[in-house]
Design an enzyme around this catalytic site. Structure first.
Site, PDB file in Angstrom:
ATOM      1  N   HIS A  50       0.800  -1.218   0.000  1.00  0.00           N
ATOM      2  CA  HIS A  50       0.000   0.000   0.000  1.00  0.00           C
ATOM      3  C   HIS A  50       0.839   1.278   0.000  1.00  0.00           C
ATOM      4  CE1 HIS A  50      -3.711   1.993  -0.416  1.00  0.00           C
ATOM      5  NE2 HIS A  50      -3.334   2.856   0.492  1.00  0.00           N
ATOM      6  N   TYR A  74       1.589   5.228  -2.487  1.00  0.00           N
ATOM      7  CA  TYR A  74       1.908   6.614  -2.115  1.00  0.00           C
ATOM      8  C   TYR A  74       3.283   7.015  -2.620  1.00  0.00           C
ATOM      9  CZ  TYR A  74      -2.304   6.282   0.567  1.00  0.00           C
ATOM     10  OH  TYR A  74      -3.612   6.097   0.914  1.00  0.00           O
ATOM     11  N   HIS A 113      -9.756   0.778 -10.499  1.00  0.00           N
ATOM     12  CA  HIS A 113      -9.354   1.783  -9.512  1.00  0.00           C
ATOM     13  C   HIS A 113      -7.907   2.216  -9.725  1.00  0.00           C
ATOM     14  CE1 HIS A 113      -8.521   3.850  -5.796  1.00  0.00           C
ATOM     15  NE2 HIS A 113      -7.598   2.964  -5.501  1.00  0.00           N
ATOM     16  N   PHE A 114      -6.981   1.244  -9.868  1.00  0.00           N
ATOM     17  CA  PHE A 114      -5.596   1.728  -9.970  1.00  0.00           C
ATOM     18  C   PHE A 114      -5.229   2.135 -11.389  1.00  0.00           C
ATOM     19  CE2 PHE A 114      -4.870  -2.962  -9.556  1.00  0.00           C
ATOM     20  CZ  PHE A 114      -4.246  -3.200 -10.770  1.00  0.00           C
ATOM     21  N   HIS A 115      -6.095   1.818 -12.363  1.00  0.00           N
ATOM     22  CA  HIS A 115      -5.855   2.430 -13.675  1.00  0.00           C
ATOM     23  C   HIS A 115      -6.323   3.886 -13.688  1.00  0.00           C
ATOM     24  CE1 HIS A 115      -4.713  -1.559 -15.045  1.00  0.00           C
ATOM     25  NE2 HIS A 115      -4.175  -0.963 -16.082  1.00  0.00           N
ATOM     26  N   ARG A 139     -10.738 -10.065 -11.601  1.00  0.00           N
ATOM     27  CA  ARG A 139      -9.548  -9.511 -12.220  1.00  0.00           C
ATOM     28  C   ARG A 139      -8.567 -10.645 -12.511  1.00  0.00           C
ATOM     29  NH1 ARG A 139      -6.124  -6.836  -7.188  1.00  0.00           N
ATOM     30  NH2 ARG A 139      -4.634  -6.407  -8.830  1.00  0.00           N
ATOM     31  N   ARG A 140      -7.482 -10.337 -13.217  1.00  0.00           N
ATOM     32  CA  ARG A 140      -6.380 -11.271 -13.440  1.00  0.00           C
ATOM     33  C   ARG A 140      -6.849 -12.608 -13.984  1.00  0.00           C
ATOM     34  NH1 ARG A 140      -2.637 -10.739  -8.079  1.00  0.00           N
ATOM     35  NH2 ARG A 140      -1.547  -8.959  -8.901  1.00  0.00           N
TER      36      ARG A 140
END
Lengths: 158, 566
Positions: free
Chosen positions: B238, B242, B389-391, B454-455
């Site tokens: 995580h 950041y 979300h992370f794209h 996913r994946r």
């Protein structure tokens, strides 16, 4: 100590944001404590090699344990679920207990809140009441190897 | 606090060190990092193209290439290699510039050691993926066992990046010695904070790789504690996000005010923001493990609480950005409530690309709150929602900002001109990226809510009716994949032009560093007492992880032998 100048509008902005965050966390905590809404888990363990010889996982399957209440003992393995299919009457509460004899798997039933990680060495538990009739798909939602995309099962609600 | 203001308030126009070319040796160092990062971007994007088109049913892969092999290459190249090299190159540029203009030989030596270790590790890991001996995705969850050289390669990348951190710490320390009592330049302060965060975070994954995965993959130990390895991974996993985000924040806070001819809204608040990120980005990893056994519900919830605290620095940043923009517009004479919006340099790609990223950060942040919401995570965990979300957060907010940085940093290093044509192509490229990602990540969010995992390679689950709902989104995702890969290729083309072919500048290129609105307002000294903040971080980590990890060690799971399942 932290003598930092904050403009008035920023203070208002942060107060509103901070207060809604606190309210939000309180709601989550109340749902967990009073509503007993917790994600799956449990601390029970089992050696991965012993899964096929240790009860209850030596005989995976669905067992009725009360009126409208079932225990589903599931082995998630490369690249199948055992049992591959289950059938319960509508309104049944199913207590899932799932483990893996090999790598990490997932156990997800799209359209429900059933979504568990299956970690070798551990037993994941979650309880769900099936109200909607129909054929529910069970998928593995954690990459487990070259056959991951064919790893599926079904639970039929009659 | 009884300190004198040593440096007079700067006149308009940049301070001397912001003009002037880079030292030849610093330039080589920074360009080397950017070069590797762009190579990784190309590999990762191409792997993403074929992987994305396979899973949405547009193409079939040749026998020799596996879907999960491509997915591993995509994740490792982009999430681990492209980001790390780009970030370190960018941080070097700004620390060298603001800490008296250049690195010293000792600092450069540390930096080159780091570069060599990281590059060797990258090549090693990518070769193992190429030979299909490390098809374990970029999270490399045990007990899937990759070739030991894959893990050793990753360990080299991590250890190399520690040298990069020491380079920055050493130059900061050198500057502090030379400027007693002065407040450090904001860019350098933020770089130090970013690397402190990085080193604290990578301790977890380094422990996992060095003490668990490497001995076990060589066969020196028979079994691995899977749950402990996952806890160590997410202790790192995580704060990793950041580590991607903070350099983007540095650009927004420090460089953009100068690019838009404005001022820094405050010199203190951004420092406080970064401290909050150090404190609250590590003791939060369990929110990636909410759906799994072996961790008590209380500890999961405690880490949810810590996770949500980062909402505060995010809100501070949102406010500061808009305030900076408004300030710049008003300095240019904007009147009324919203005229300042029109005064912003919308046609400048250095500003426009990151602003698109900022816009995407609003839905990305909201989605992140859903992910971390304990119960709600159950609906989205391991579905394509998370990938979406992370794209948005990484691939759009952060990477679009990196595009904006590259467009001026590369020509500034080679002393070439960001031509009008390159600028306009860059704007086109940014739009293509933004719209492509909006379609791609938007579809992923929706289809994730319908339960698509996913994946997962192309599958219709024996034509199960649930899948019918997913099909239209696959069409959109396939087309969007082509959009974003074209955008990457366009970006790389522009970068090659700026690197080697754009017209040379007669005078030295500008390195934009913003000046505070009110230089008399000095940041409190306590913000720079790093030992204090590291100690508080350690306490928070101990509170969040101490007991559950102790339990994993005291009452260990049976453990798992290695398995190759691909």
């Amino acid at each position: 100590m932290l003598n930092i100048h904050l403009p008035r509008y920023e203070r208002i902005w942060l107060w509103i944001g901070g207060a809604s965050l606190v309210l939000f966390l309180i709601i989550l905590a109340l749902l967990a404590l009073l509503g007993d809404l917790n994600p799956p888990g449990n601390m029970r363990m089992i050696a991965p090699e012993a899964v096929r010889t240790t009860p209850p996982f030596d005989k995976p399957g669905l067992k009725q344990i009360g009126p409208n209440e079932y225990r589903a003992t599931v082995v998630a393995q490369m690249f199948t679920f055992q049992p591959a299919s289950m059938t319960v009457p509508a309104g049944s509460t199913v207590h899932f207990e799932v483990t893996s004899p090999d790598v990490v798997h997932g156990f997800e039933i799209p359209g429900t809140n059933v979504n568990m990680m299956v970690i070798p060495g551990h037993i994941t538990e979650f309880t769900y009441t099936f109200r909607k009739k129909g054929d529910h798909l069970i998928v593995c939602n954690e990459y487990c190897g070259s056959g991951h995309q064919v790893m599926m099962g079904s639970i039929t609600v009659q | 606090m009884n300190e004198t203001v040593r440096e007079p308030a700067r006149p308009d126009g940049p301070a001397p060190f912001e003009r002037g070319t880079f030292d030849r040796r610093d330039r080589a160092l920074i360009l080397a990092h950017l070069g590797v990062s762009f190579a990784a971007l190309l590999i990762g994007a191409l792997a993403g193209l074929f992987q994305g088109l396979q899973r949405t049913g547009f193409i079939q892969l040749p026998q020799a290439v596996g879907y999960y092999q491509l997915l591993t290459a995509h994740g490792v190249s982009l999430a681990l290699i492209f980001t790390t090299f780009f970030i370190i190159g960018f941080l070097y540029s700004g620390t060298a510039k603001t800490l008296d203009g250049r690195f010293r030989p000792f600092e450069r030596a540390l930096a080159w050691i780091g570069f060599v270790l990281m590059t060797a590790g990258t090549v090693m890991s990518l070769l193992m993926i190429l030979t299909n001996d490390a098809t374990v995705l970029y999270t490399f969850y045990a007990p899937m066992r990759a070739a030991p050289w894959f893990y050793i390669g990753l360990a080299l990348v991590i250890v190399g990046s520690w040298f990069s951190g020491w380079t920055i710490f050493a130059s900061y320390y050198r500057w502090k010695k030379a400027h007693p009592g002065e407040v450090s330049p904001l860019f350098a302060y933020m770089s130090v904070a970013t690397m402190i965060l990085w080193i604290i975070a990578t301790l977890g994954v380094a422990a996992e790789v060095l003490f668990q995965l490497i001995p076990w993959s060589f066969g020196w130990t028979a079994r691995i504690n899977v749950e402990l390895s996952r806890a160590l991974f997410w202790y790192f996993g995580h704060p990793l996000v950041y580590f991607w985000l903070l350099p983007a924040y540095i650009y927004w806070y420090v460089n953009i005010p100068q690019i838009i001819k404005g001022r820094l809204f405050s010199d203190s608040l951004p420092r406080l923001t970064f401290l909050l990120f150090i404190l609250y980005s590590v003791p939060v990893g369990f929110h990636h493990q909410l759906m799994e056994p072996g961790i008590g519900a209380f500890w999961k919830f405690l880490q949810i609480f810590f996770t949500m605290i980062v909402v505060v620095p995010s809100l501070m940043t949102a406010f500061a950005m808009l305030a900076t923009f408004e300030l710049s517009g008003r300095l240019k004479g904007a009147k009324g409530r919203f005229e300042w919006v029109r005064k912003l340099p919308w046609k400048d790609v250095r500003f426009f690309a990151p602003v698109l990223g900022m816009a995407m950060f609003i839905p990305a942040g909201a989605g992140g709150v859903v992910n971390a919401s304990y119960q709600m995570n159950q609906v989205v965990h391991n579905t394509l929602w998370v990938t979406g979300h992370f794209h948005m957060a990484l691939a759009t907010t952060v990477v679009s900002t990196f595009f904006g940085i590259a467009y001026w940093l590369v020509p500034a290093l080679t002393n070439r001109k960001l031509t009008r044509g390159a600028n306009n192509l860059g704007i086109l490229q940014s739009w293509l990226w933004f719209l492509g990602m909006l379609l791609l990540a938007g579809s992923m969010h929706i289809v994730g809510l319908f339960g698509e995992p996913r994946r997962t390679a192309y599958t219709t689950y024996r034509d199960h009716p649930v899948v019918e709902v997913w099909l239209p989104y696959w069409q959109v995702m396939g087309v969007a994949t082509v959009f974003v890969v074209l955008s990457v290729l366009l970006f790389l083309g522009i970068v090659v032009y700026l690197w080697a072919f754009a017209p040379r500048l007669e005078t030295a290129a500008e390195y934009p560093i913003g000046t505070p609105l009110d230089p008399a307002q000095r940041p409190p000294r306590i913000l720079e007492r790093w030992s204090l903040w590291i100690a508080v971080t350690a306490v928070l980590i101990l509170v969040a992880y101490g007991v559950p990890v102790w339990e994993m060690l005291q009452n260990p799971e049976p453990g798992s032998p290695p398995i190759r399942s691909w």
